[in-house]
Scaffold this active site. Structure first.
Site, short mmCIF file in Angstrom:
data_model
loop_
_atom_site.label_atom_id
_atom_site.label_comp_id
_atom_site.label_asym_id
_atom_site.label_seq_id
_atom_site.Cartn_x
_atom_site.Cartn_y
_atom_site.Cartn_z
N SER A 1 29.40 34.62 39.15
CA SER A 1 29.45 33.17 39.03
C SER A 1 30.36 32.65 40.13
CB SER A 1 29.93 32.79 37.63
OG SER A 1 29.81 31.40 37.41
N HIS B 1 25.12 32.43 38.25
CA HIS B 1 25.12 31.11 37.62
C HIS B 1 24.87 30.07 38.71
CE1 HIS B 1 27.91 32.66 34.18
NE2 HIS B 1 26.68 33.13 34.09
N ASP C 1 30.87 35.72 30.63
CA ASP C 1 29.48 36.16 30.71
C ASP C 1 29.40 37.45 31.54
OD1 ASP C 1 26.75 36.05 30.26
OD2 ASP C 1 26.36 34.83 32.03
#
EC number: 3.1.1.61
Length: 187
Positions: free
Chosen positions: A11, A38, A131
C-alpha cells in the site's frame, strides 16, 4: 517444490520498492507475478504503463476468468478483490471492503494459498494498515515462502510489522535482499 506464482502486496510506500524489484529481476525469470496494491477507485491510473516500462514481463490488469500464464505480471484492478480458482483462473469479486480495502491483500494471499498451498511465494511491502498480515500467515502455514519488507526500511512499516507480530516464519528483508532472493530462487 518450486513456487508457481509470486504475489506482491503493498500500500502506501510500496510503489518504489516494487519498481526496484522489477528493474533488477533477472531477465530469465518468467514465473507469473501478481501485484495487489491498494489503489484509488474511479480514477485513471498509469500504474500498468509505469510497470511495463520497468520490467521484461508483459504487464496486464487482471480480467475476470482469465487464466494465469508465465511471462505475465498481473495487477489487481482497483475496487475488486482478487481470488484464484482451482482451474488457475482469476476471479474478481466486488464484495465488502476488507481492512478498509478492495482489493484486499489478505483476500488474495489467502485465496492463492488455499489453491497452491506450498507453491506460493508471497511478499508484503510497506503499508499503513494491517492488510496482508493474516493472508501472509496463511501462506506460511501452508508452507509457502513468505517475506516481509524490513520494517526499518519500509516507508510505512505498519503492514510488515503486523505480519511479523502474528507470525514469526517470515523472512524480513530489505529491498536489495528481496531482489537477490528472487533472482537466486527463480533464475
Amino acid at each position: 517444490m518450486k513456487p508457481k506464482v509470486i504475489l506482491i502486496g503493498g500500500s502506501a510506500g510500496a510503489f518504489n520498492p516494487i519498481l526496484s524489484v522489477l528493474k533488477q529481476l533477472d531477465k530469465s525469470i518468467n514465473i507469473p507475478i501478481v501485484i495487489i496494491l491498494h489503489r484509488l477507485k474511479n480514477t485513471t491510473s498509469s500504474f500498468e504503463t509505469i510497470l511495463q516500462q520497468n520490467t521484461h514481463y508483459t504487464v496486464k490488469e487482471i480480467e475476470d476468468k482469465e487464466e494465469i500464464k508465465k511471462g505475465f505480471l498481473y495487477s489487481a484492478p482497483a475496487d475488486y478483490h482478487l481470488l484464484l480458482e482451482d482451474n488457475m483462473c482469476f476471479s474478481l469479486d466486488a464484495s465488502e471492503l476488507i481492512n478498509y480495502s478492495r482489493p484486499s491483500i489478505d483476500v488474495a494471499f489467502e485465496s492463492f494459498s488455499m489453491v497452491l498451498r506450498e507453491k506460493c511465494f508471497g511478499i508484503l511491502l510497506s503499508g499503513s494498515n494491517h492488510d496482508g498480515a493474516s493472508g501472509l500467515k496463511t501462506m506460511a502455514e501452508n508452507n509457502g515462502i513468505t517475506i516481509i519488507q524490513d520494517c526499518t526500511e519500509a516507508e510505512f512499516p505498519m503492514m510488515p510489522k503486523a505480519a511479523k507480530t502474528i507470525c514469526n516464519k517470515h523472512k524480513e528483508l530489505n529491498t536489495k535482499n528481496i531482489i537477490n532472493t528472487l533472482n537466486n530462487e527463480f533464475s
